[in-house]
Design an enzyme around this catalytic site. Structure first.
Site, short mmCIF file in Angstrom:
data_model
loop_
_atom_site.label_atom_id
_atom_site.label_comp_id
_atom_site.label_asym_id
_atom_site.label_seq_id
_atom_site.Cartn_x
_atom_site.Cartn_y
_atom_site.Cartn_z
CB SER A 210 39.30 -31.25 75.54
OG SER A 210 40.17 -31.04 74.64
CG ASN A 211 39.05 -27.97 71.67
OD1 ASN A 211 39.87 -28.39 70.53
ND2 ASN A 211 39.32 -27.38 71.90
#
Ligand code: CTP
Length: 403
Positions: A210-211
């Site tokens: 993810s980020n």
């Protein structure tokens, strides 16, 4: 956008233990700049002293249906005419019955019968009273007449029982009042789709790629669009931010989920703002069972490209301009060559506007730096500001775009 400022609001407080929460509502409305006049029934005054409300609103409390104001005007008639909104919180079963049957025997009922202003009510009572057919029929009658109801919530009731009947929380009631004023806002009748947060691509049942996107920008944009009267669809991967009142929410996890949701929601929409940070790649395979390290020193994960959502939207817009958003706004979070990269994305994805943010300054922080780049080559270099203020600037700009 604050549509409550300078509005005259009559806050009707009736005889429920939730009357103490009306103090928080009065206080918040006044902080937002409203001119608040509290009207109380005798039963309400048994729960909270009128002085509390007079002190919070800096206005005398209306108590008596027969009272005359300073210049001998009949008070309830004067307020029925002057109010921009009548908000009854809490509204007891008795008050609801009075309104449904057109009584004018206390100051609140008299104002409601006489007024042309919108009426919003937040019921509070024991769950038995709420579920009783008499109350439900009265509520149906009020709804039919255009009175808006903020449904009571489930939880602990004054009796100690658990059930539906608790008055909604003050923040929600104030948000509902704001939303009611927004119905005459500049985006009333428009459909706005907003995406928020980073997507998550599963490696196995417990791990994701993810980020750092917090989703706060998307939520601020959703609130701003709601305050301007839009019908807002918020597509989000974030679970821990409060959902703006009246936004329709679609929860997603992966970029492919986001693509499906965007394609569904943009049909017939006027504006799409893609503030989400979709993962560009996903693991080629997702393991069914947790990946074990066993005795290996390395793990290689093969990633494959995810679809580019804005490019897919651009294709759809070209194919069917009548049913797709007339305005599409993207974001570009860049570590280097901010303007060059942002301008390239604006053109490649056929956007009307792109919001260029330098990272890592932007992700998760309260204040953001941004440059707005427009299709017509205009550039607005903005001073650092809160995400709420940036949302205001973005929608001010959206409203000026040719549609
Ligand atoms: N975006 C999208 N679909 C993706 C990735 C990004 O629609 N798969 C959108 C984002 O929501 C944003 C804009 O495209 O509004 C730019 O996103 P960004 O990640 O900065 O750009 P990319 O196109 O992914 O380009 P790069 O990764 O090469 O910087």
């Amino acid at each position: 956008m604050n549509l409550i400022a300078d509005k005259t609001i009559v806050l009707g407080v009736t005889g429920s233990i939730a009357a103490y929460k009306a103090a928080a509502i009065a206080s918040r409305l006044r902080q937002l700049g409203a001119n608040v006049h509290v009207a109380m029934t005798d039963a309400a005054a048994e729960f909270v002293g009128p002085l509390t409300f007079a002190a919070l609103t800096h206005n005398p409390v209306l108590r008596n249906v027969l009272a005359l104001g300073a210049d001998a005007e009949i008070e309830h008639v004067a307020f029925a005419g002057r109010a921009n909104l009548i908000l009854i919180a809490p509204a007891t079963a008795t008050t609801i019955a009075r309104l449904a049957h057109g009584f004018a025997d206390d100051v609140i009922a008299a104002i409601c019968l006489d007024t042309r202003a919108p009426i919003l009510i937040a019921p509070a009572m024991e769950s038995g009273m709420w579920e009783n057919a008499a109350t439900q029929e009265n509520i149906a009658t009020l709804k039919r007449r255009g009175i808006r109801i903020i449904d009571p919530e489930a939880g602990h009731l004054a009796s100690g029982a658990i059930g539906q009947g608790r008055m909604a929380e003050p923040e929600k009631i104030v948000a509902a009042a704001q939303r009611l004023f927004a119905s005459s806002g500049p985006l009333a009748g428009k459909r706005v789709v907003i995406t928020a947060g980073g997507t998550r691509e599963a490696l196995d049942p417990v791990r994701v790629i993810s980020n750092h996107s917090s989703g706060k920008m998307g939520y601020a944009l959703a609130q701003e669009a709601l305050d301007r009267g839009a019908d807002v669809s918020l597509i989000t991967s974030i679970d821990d931010l409060p959902v703006p009142y009246d936004a329709r929410v679609t929860r997603i996890v992966s970029t492919r989920d986001l693509l499906d949701a965007v394609m569904r929601e943009i049909s017939g929409a006027d504006v799409l703002v893609m503030s989400a940070a979709p993962a560009d790649f996903r693991p080629e395979t997702t393991a069914d069972l947790k990946i074990k390290k066993e005795d290996s020193d390395e793990l290689t994960i093969r990633l494959v490209r995810n679809p580019d959502i804005l490019s897919a939207v651009a294709e759809l817009r070209a194919a069917s301009p009548a049913t797709t958003p007339r305005i599409v706004v993207g974001f570009a979070a860049e570590t280097n060559d901010l303007l060059l990269n942002a301008r390239d994305k604006l053109e490649r994805k056929n956007l009307d506007m792109i919001v260029a943010n330098p990272v890592p300054q932007t992700f998760g922080s309260e204040n953001v730096q941004a440059v707005l780049l427009l299709k017509n080559n205009e550039e607005l270099d903005l001073a650092p500001m809160s995400k709420e203020n940036l949302a205001t600037v973005i929608f001010d700009r959206i409203e000026t775009l040719p549609s």
